[in-house]
Motif scaffolding. Structure first.
Motif, PDB file in Angstrom:
ATOM      1  N   TRP A 108     -11.063 -23.519  29.213  1.00 46.27           N
ATOM      2  CA  TRP A 108      -9.697 -22.992  29.047  1.00 46.27           C
ATOM      3  C   TRP A 108      -8.846 -23.427  30.237  1.00 46.27           C
ATOM      4  CZ3 TRP A 108      -8.996 -17.951  25.998  1.00 46.27           C
ATOM      5  CH2 TRP A 108      -7.644 -17.628  25.861  1.00 46.27           C
ATOM      6  N   LEU A 109      -9.388 -23.312  31.454  1.00 42.73           N
ATOM      7  CA  LEU A 109      -8.659 -23.736  32.654  1.00 42.73           C
ATOM      8  C   LEU A 109      -8.375 -25.240  32.613  1.00 42.73           C
ATOM      9  CD1 LEU A 109     -10.568 -21.765  35.441  1.00 42.73           C
ATOM     10  CD2 LEU A 109      -8.393 -21.164  34.369  1.00 42.73           C
ATOM     11  N   ALA A 110      -9.366 -26.029  32.205  1.00 42.13           N
ATOM     12  CA  ALA A 110      -9.176 -27.479  32.139  1.00 42.13           C
ATOM     13  C   ALA A 110      -8.073 -27.852  31.166  1.00 42.13           C
ATOM     14  CB  ALA A 110     -10.488 -28.162  31.751  1.00 42.13           C
ATOM     15  N   CYS A 111      -7.921 -27.060  30.101  1.00 46.03           N
ATOM     16  CA  CYS A 111      -6.897 -27.349  29.097  1.00 46.03           C
ATOM     17  C   CYS A 111      -5.483 -27.089  29.610  1.00 46.03           C
ATOM     18  CB  CYS A 111      -7.153 -26.536  27.825  1.00 46.03           C
ATOM     19  SG  CYS A 111      -8.481 -27.214  26.798  1.00 46.03           S
ATOM     20  N   ALA A 112      -5.354 -26.523  30.793  1.00 44.66           N
ATOM     21  CA  ALA A 112      -4.027 -26.409  31.401  1.00 44.66           C
ATOM     22  C   ALA A 112      -3.494 -27.780  31.801  1.00 44.66           C
ATOM     23  CB  ALA A 112      -4.084 -25.494  32.636  1.00 44.66           C
ATOM     24  N   ALA A 113      -4.383 -28.756  31.887  1.00 46.82           N
ATOM     25  CA  ALA A 113      -3.997 -30.105  32.295  1.00 46.82           C
ATOM     26  C   ALA A 113      -3.505 -30.931  31.112  1.00 46.82           C
ATOM     27  CB  ALA A 113      -5.187 -30.805  32.949  1.00 46.82           C
ATOM     28  N   ASP A 114      -2.757 -31.983  31.432  1.00 48.03           N
ATOM     29  CA  ASP A 114      -2.300 -32.929  30.410  1.00 48.03           C
ATOM     30  C   ASP A 114      -3.428 -33.871  30.001  1.00 48.03           C
ATOM     31  OD1 ASP A 114       0.622 -32.186  30.467  1.00 48.03           O
ATOM     32  OD2 ASP A 114       0.352 -32.757  32.558  1.00 48.03           O
ATOM     33  N   GLU A 115      -4.354 -34.116  30.940  1.00 47.02           N
ATOM     34  CA  GLU A 115      -5.521 -34.960  30.665  1.00 47.02           C
ATOM     35  C   GLU A 115      -6.738 -34.301  31.298  1.00 47.02           C
ATOM     36  OE1 GLU A 115      -4.874 -39.312  31.412  1.00 47.02           O
ATOM     37  OE2 GLU A 115      -2.986 -38.554  32.239  1.00 47.02           O
ATOM     38  N   ILE A 116      -7.908 -34.537  30.686  1.00 47.02           N
ATOM     39  CA  ILE A 116      -9.155 -33.988  31.208  1.00 47.02           C
ATOM     40  C   ILE A 116     -10.165 -35.123  31.368  1.00 47.02           C
ATOM     41  CG2 ILE A 116     -11.026 -32.337  30.863  1.00 47.02           C
ATOM     42  CD1 ILE A 116      -9.204 -30.800  28.946  1.00 47.02           C
ATOM     43  N   ALA A 175     -14.691  -7.534  15.748  1.00 46.47           N
ATOM     44  CA  ALA A 175     -13.281  -7.772  15.432  1.00 46.47           C
ATOM     45  C   ALA A 175     -12.503  -8.163  16.685  1.00 46.47           C
ATOM     46  CB  ALA A 175     -12.672  -6.530  14.787  1.00 46.47           C
ATOM     47  N   LEU A 176     -12.814  -7.488  17.780  1.00 48.09           N
ATOM     48  CA  LEU A 176     -12.162  -7.813  19.046  1.00 48.09           C
ATOM     49  C   LEU A 176     -12.514  -9.228  19.493  1.00 48.09           C
ATOM     50  CD1 LEU A 176     -10.551  -6.945  21.565  1.00 48.09           C
ATOM     51  CD2 LEU A 176     -12.677  -6.002  22.475  1.00 48.09           C
ATOM     52  N   GLN A 177     -13.790  -9.583  19.396  1.00 48.44           N
ATOM     53  CA  GLN A 177     -14.223 -10.922  19.779  1.00 48.44           C
ATOM     54  C   GLN A 177     -13.557 -11.984  18.914  1.00 48.44           C
ATOM     55  OE1 GLN A 177     -18.495 -10.285  19.385  1.00 48.44           O
ATOM     56  NE2 GLN A 177     -18.727 -10.499  21.595  1.00 48.44           N
ATOM     57  N   HIS A 178     -13.451 -11.713  17.611  1.00 41.54           N
ATOM     58  CA  HIS A 178     -12.819 -12.671  16.703  1.00 41.54           C
ATOM     59  C   HIS A 178     -11.361 -12.913  17.106  1.00 41.54           C
ATOM     60  CE1 HIS A 178     -11.914 -14.815  12.995  1.00 41.54           C
ATOM     61  NE2 HIS A 178     -10.861 -14.028  12.838  1.00 41.54           N
ATOM     62  N   SER A 179     -10.653 -11.848  17.484  1.00 42.02           N
ATOM     63  CA  SER A 179      -9.251 -11.987  17.881  1.00 42.02           C
ATOM     64  C   SER A 179      -9.113 -12.863  19.126  1.00 42.02           C
ATOM     65  CB  SER A 179      -8.660 -10.598  18.146  1.00 42.02           C
ATOM     66  OG  SER A 179      -7.326 -10.704  18.605  1.00 42.02           O
ATOM     67  N   VAL A 180      -9.965 -12.621  20.128  1.00 40.91           N
ATOM     68  CA  VAL A 180      -9.912 -13.417  21.357  1.00 40.91           C
ATOM     69  C   VAL A 180     -10.307 -14.871  21.062  1.00 40.91           C
ATOM     70  CG1 VAL A 180     -10.868 -13.696  23.677  1.00 40.91           C
ATOM     71  CG2 VAL A 180     -10.356 -11.400  22.808  1.00 40.91           C
ATOM     72  N   HIS A 181     -11.321 -15.041  20.212  1.00 35.96           N
ATOM     73  CA  HIS A 181     -11.768 -16.390  19.843  1.00 35.96           C
ATOM     74  C   HIS A 181     -10.632 -17.170  19.183  1.00 35.96           C
ATOM     75  CE1 HIS A 181     -15.020 -19.024  17.699  1.00 35.96           C
ATOM     76  NE2 HIS A 181     -14.456 -19.638  18.709  1.00 35.96           N
ATOM     77  N   GLN A 182      -9.879 -16.522  18.309  1.00 37.65           N
ATOM     78  CA  GLN A 182      -8.766 -17.200  17.644  1.00 37.65           C
ATOM     79  C   GLN A 182      -7.695 -17.626  18.637  1.00 37.65           C
ATOM     80  OE1 GLN A 182     -10.448 -17.891  14.498  1.00 37.65           O
ATOM     81  NE2 GLN A 182      -8.256 -18.244  14.326  1.00 37.65           N
ATOM     82  N   ASP A 183      -7.439 -16.786  19.636  1.00 36.56           N
ATOM     83  CA  ASP A 183      -6.482 -17.166  20.679  1.00 36.56           C
ATOM     84  C   ASP A 183      -6.965 -18.407  21.421  1.00 36.56           C
ATOM     85  OD1 ASP A 183      -4.878 -15.023  20.025  1.00 36.56           O
ATOM     86  OD2 ASP A 183      -5.661 -13.721  21.608  1.00 36.56           O
ATOM     87  N   PHE A 184      -8.265 -18.439  21.737  1.00 37.43           N
ATOM     88  CA  PHE A 184      -8.860 -19.590  22.416  1.00 37.43           C
ATOM     89  C   PHE A 184      -8.716 -20.841  21.548  1.00 37.43           C
ATOM     90  CE2 PHE A 184     -12.957 -20.623  25.072  1.00 37.43           C
ATOM     91  CZ  PHE A 184     -12.332 -21.746  25.596  1.00 37.43           C
ATOM     92  N   ARG A 189      -6.229 -26.129  20.195  1.00 36.07           N
ATOM     93  CA  ARG A 189      -5.513 -26.939  19.200  1.00 36.07           C
ATOM     94  C   ARG A 189      -4.178 -27.425  19.744  1.00 36.07           C
ATOM     95  NH1 ARG A 189      -6.390 -22.797  14.171  1.00 36.07           N
ATOM     96  NH2 ARG A 189      -8.301 -23.700  13.276  1.00 36.07           N
ATOM     97  N   ALA A 190      -3.455 -26.531  20.424  1.00 41.19           N
ATOM     98  CA  ALA A 190      -2.131 -26.891  20.952  1.00 41.19           C
ATOM     99  C   ALA A 190      -2.230 -27.893  22.093  1.00 41.19           C
ATOM    100  CB  ALA A 190      -1.402 -25.627  21.413  1.00 41.19           C
ATOM    101  N   ARG A 191      -3.147 -27.651  23.033  1.00 41.41           N
ATOM    102  CA  ARG A 191      -3.240 -28.502  24.212  1.00 41.41           C
ATOM    103  C   ARG A 191      -3.900 -29.852  23.900  1.00 41.41           C
ATOM    104  NH1 ARG A 191      -0.031 -28.564  27.252  1.00 41.41           N
ATOM    105  NH2 ARG A 191      -1.358 -29.459  28.872  1.00 41.41           N
TER     106      ARG A 191
END
Length: 286
Positions: A108-116, A175-184, A189-191
């Motif tokens: 997740w932290l690495a995805c803050a970058a434009d390239e990895i 259900a809580l885990q599924h919600s966090v997983h979807q955010d991840f 997908r966006a980055r």
């Protein structure tokens, strides 16, 4: 008549054209609070270094040196969000370099970058959410210990490790885990838009891969290390400037000696935190 700029009057080209600068932010360790004696990665600890990294003179890029097996999804999101906000505000590219591990919250932290970038043997991925614990109710009964739990609220004692697990509590957790997983998933997908090259059921299964396999799947952009890639991009004169967190006055003066006075609680907390950290790293064979 052409006027000469003051810079053009400087006799040495090296002085007229300052070397390009790349700020280096090291994101190493568990994401989240690890206890009073062991600091994990958090926005509170990293906000200052992140701000300073984007203020360096002659800055060409910010490099993230990532070595983390993950941890708190909240802190991962907050840290990555602050990096992205400043990158867009300053118009500065961000490049991440995975070391041993950039998995789960580390990815997740690495995805803050434009390239990895990563080493061919780096561990990459683990895009999922996990919760683990133990159940001790049978052990208590066997040794003759009675569990007494008093709570106001029908679900307040949910998932208590000394009580028998209830299906409705497990359902709530899932259900809580599924919600966090979807955010991840949505963040990845966006980055990594347009770069992912593997089926989503594989990418988002929680599995992890070597850097070379991650490259083929589109989770990273290349194989390489920070120094080599930055020199290739900005020339051999590029200056890599580490930006580190400043220790508070008390931490500088005392360090870990605060446990030397026989505080059993502090020692126990430090030992438990160390064990939790060791277990998190060992999941990736490290």
């Amino acid at each position: 008549m052409n006027r000469l700029s003051p810079r053009s009057l400087i006799p040495f080209a090296r002085w007229r054209e300052p070397a390009p600068v790349v700020a280096v932010l090291r994101l190493a360790g568990i994401v989240g609070q690890m206890g009073p004696m062991r600091r994990g990665l958090s926005l509170a600890a990293l906000a200052g270094p992140i701000e300073r990294a984007f203020r360096l003179r002659h800055l060409k890029a910010v490099a993230l040196s990532v070595n983390s097996p993950g941890g708190s999804p909240v802190q991962s999101s907050l840290i990555a969000g602050r990096i992205r906000a400043l990158a867009e505000e300053k118009g500065v590219p961000v490049v991440a370099f995975a070391e041993d591990v950039a998995a789960s919250g580390g990815y997740w932290l690495a995805c803050a970058a434009d390239e990895i970038y990563a080493d061919a043997a780096s561990i990459i991925g683990s895009i999922g959410v996990i919760s683990s614990g133990f159940g001790f109710q049978d052990l208590l009964r066997r040794i003759g210990v009675e569990r007494r739990l008093h709570a106001s609220g029908a679900r307040k004692g949910m998932l208590d490790p000394f009580s028998r697990e209830r299906p409705e509590d497990v359902e709530h957790l899932e259900a809580l885990q599924h919600s966090v997983h979807q955010d991840f998933i949505e963040m990845v997908r966006a980055r990594r838009s347009g770069r992912l090259r593997a089926p989503e059921e594989d990418l988002f299964s929680g599995a992890f891969w070597s850097g070379r396999t991650a490259l083929a799947m589109g989770l990273i952009d290349g194989i390489g290390d920070l120094r080599a890639v930055m020199r290739e991009r900005f020339g051999e004169r590029v200056k890599l400037r580490p930006v580190i967190a400043e220790k508070g006055w008390l931490r500088r003066r005392v360090g870990l000696t605060g446990m030397a006075g026989g505080d059993a609680g502090a020692w126990a907390d430090a030992v438990v935190s160390a064990l939790e950290e060791r277990m998190t790293w060992s999941r990736f064979g490290l």
